[in-house]
Design an enzyme around this catalytic site. Structure first.
Site, PDB file in Angstrom:
ATOM      1  N   ASP A   1      -2.400   0.122   7.521  1.00  0.00           N
ATOM      2  CA  ASP A   1      -1.788  -0.713   6.485  1.00  0.00           C
ATOM      3  C   ASP A   1      -2.579  -2.007   6.294  1.00  0.00           C
ATOM      4  OD1 ASP A   1       0.061   1.303   6.747  1.00  0.00           O
ATOM      5  OD2 ASP A   1       1.524   0.080   7.818  1.00  0.00           O
TER       6      ASP A   1
ATOM      7  N   ARG B   1       0.839  -1.207   0.000  1.00  0.00           N
ATOM      8  CA  ARG B   1       0.000   0.000   0.000  1.00  0.00           C
ATOM      9  C   ARG B   1       0.874   1.256   0.000  1.00  0.00           C
ATOM     10  NH1 ARG B   1       2.461   2.497   3.063  1.00  0.00           N
ATOM     11  NH2 ARG B   1       2.446   2.600   5.302  1.00  0.00           N
TER      12      ARG B   1
ATOM     13  N   HIS C   1       0.067   9.375  10.365  1.00  0.00           N
ATOM     14  CA  HIS C   1       0.117   9.508  11.832  1.00  0.00           C
ATOM     15  C   HIS C   1      -1.205  10.028  12.395  1.00  0.00           C
ATOM     16  CE1 HIS C   1       4.239   8.226  12.353  1.00  0.00           C
ATOM     17  NE2 HIS C   1       4.468   8.809  11.186  1.00  0.00           N
TER      18      HIS C   1
ATOM     19  N   ASP D   1      -3.860   7.460  12.248  1.00  0.00           N
ATOM     20  CA  ASP D   1      -4.660   6.244  12.486  1.00  0.00           C
ATOM     21  C   ASP D   1      -4.705   5.842  13.956  1.00  0.00           C
ATOM     22  OD1 ASP D   1      -1.977   5.303  12.375  1.00  0.00           O
ATOM     23  OD2 ASP D   1      -2.470   3.544  11.144  1.00  0.00           O
TER      24      ASP D   1
HETATM   25  C1  GLA Z   1       3.084   3.051   9.663  1.00  0.00           C
HETATM   26  C2  GLA Z   1       2.056   2.360  10.556  1.00  0.00           C
HETATM   27  C3  GLA Z   1       0.651   2.859  10.246  1.00  0.00           C
HETATM   28  C4  GLA Z   1       0.578   4.382  10.259  1.00  0.00           C
HETATM   29  C5  GLA Z   1       1.713   4.982   9.421  1.00  0.00           C
HETATM   30  C6  GLA Z   1       1.774   6.485   9.545  1.00  0.00           C
HETATM   31  O1  GLA Z   1       2.886   2.680   8.328  1.00  0.00           O
HETATM   32  O2  GLA Z   1       2.099   0.959  10.374  1.00  0.00           O
HETATM   33  O3  GLA Z   1      -0.261   2.298  11.169  1.00  0.00           O
HETATM   34  O4  GLA Z   1       0.600   4.871  11.572  1.00  0.00           O
HETATM   35  O5  GLA Z   1       2.986   4.459   9.799  1.00  0.00           O
HETATM   36  O6  GLA Z   1       0.643   7.060   8.991  1.00  0.00           O
END
Ligand code: GLA
Length: 320
Positions: A155, A9, A16, A18
């Site tokens: 993700d 993805r 930052h 979620d």
């Molecule tokens: C990583 C984490 C996600 C998200 C991103 C930042 O990919 O696995 O959960 O927090 O950083 O958006």
């Protein structure tokens, strides 16, 4: 013989946000991780990987995913463990993993592996696994166990539900999601810039800081900039300002996608990068330069750091 796959993805906007129940807008990539193999009567998982000379051998039931070697096997063992520990039988399996995702570059090769493993478990006749939100939550727990990093749900949920050529708007509070078609006028461009350094410890620190903010002013997903101004600590104030404005940008970006307002899309990406760099401080000088360079190329609407930060990839939008 079964064959399952799960894509990587890229996050278009909403980083930052979620882990405080905010909004994110990732999309699945064409690149993917594939597992081919067959169920066996023995109580073990044996996997070989095209990217590692060391095979993975785990006995079932999995006892401690964090002790598994090679280390990529921790994601596999973590997912199997998540199913076994609420009494779901996971059959033995022998197979091979391949991927065309660049590993460890910030395009969620680990979450792709986790969701692919969940799909293997789901292919076992006596253990249907049909709720993608349940799959994503199990995979998120497996990721946290495997890495010790308190990651959010973006993700795994994007990968579990994403449709090709669509963005997925996820509300990380109630885990509702919606697919949004991308305008025909644009291409999404993703480029790897630099390996991620210190990403795990800095990520955990950001999770702690946003949690400290929420103890002071309540949930960030519903906070206003006036709430943010009440924070006395200047670092926490900047962290909070990023999250509050980033949630707003995700909403505005979705509106701009639906209105096919291309300049607005580019402007929001550039603002998001600046907020990650200045307020959330998850960029680096190298990533700042890479995003600015991409955004300045002919035909590009805007560009930004994508994902957890401290290296990784930049994503940009280009007029076709
Ligand atoms: C990583 C984490 C996600 C998200 C991103 C930042 O990919 O696995 O959960 O927090 O950083 O958006």
């Amino acid at each position: 013989m079964i064959s399952v796959a799960a894509p990587g993805r890229v996050n278009l906007i909403g980083d930052h946000t979620d882990y405080t129940g905010g909004l994110v807008l990732p999309m699945v990539l064409e690149r993917r991780t594939t597992i081919v193999g067959e169920f066996v009567d023995e109580r073990r998982w044996s996997l070989v990987s095209a990217d590692d000379p060391d095979p993975l051998e785990i006995d079932l039931p999995v006892v401690d995913p964090t002790a598994v070697r090679p280390t990529w096997g921790r994601y596999v063992a973590g997912v199997v463990h998540e199913f076994e520990r609420d009494g779901r039988p996971v059959p033995g399996f022998v197979g091979r993993v391949t991927t065309d995702l660049p590993i460890g570059s910030g395009l969620s090769s680990s979450a792709a592996l986790e969701v692919a493993v969940a799909r293997v478990v789901g292919a076992a006749a006596d253990a249907p696994v049909d709720d993608p939100v349940d799959v994503a939550l199990r995979c998120q727990r497996a990721e946290r166990t495997a890495t010790g990093v308190p990651c959010g749900i973006m993700d795994q949920l994007c990968i579990a539900v994403g449709r090709p050529a669509h963005a997925t708007l996820i509300d990380c509070h109630d885990l509702s999601f919606r697919s949004i078609g991308l305008p025909d006028e644009i291409d999404v461009v993703v480029e790897f810039v630099a390996p991620r350094a210190l990403a795990a410890s800095a990520y955990a620190e950001r999770v702690e800081q946003t949690s400290a903010v929420e103890s002071a002013i309540g949930p960030l997903r519903s906070a206003t900039l006036a709430d943010v101004e009440r924070l006395e600590d200047p670092v926490l104030r900047r962290r909070a300002r990023h999250v509050v404005t980033e949630n707003r940008r995700v909403r505005d970006f979705v509106d701009a996608l639906e209105a096919i307002d291309l300049p607005a899309l580019g402007r929001l990406m550039t603002e998001s990068h600046r907020s990650l760099s200045d307020d959330f401080e998850t960029s680096t000088p190298t990533m700042d330069r890479a995003a600015a360079e991409m955004a300045s190329r002919p035909g590009f609407l805007g560009a930004r750091l994508t994902g957890g930060g401290f290296g990784g990839c930049v994503v940009g939008l280009r007029r076709k």
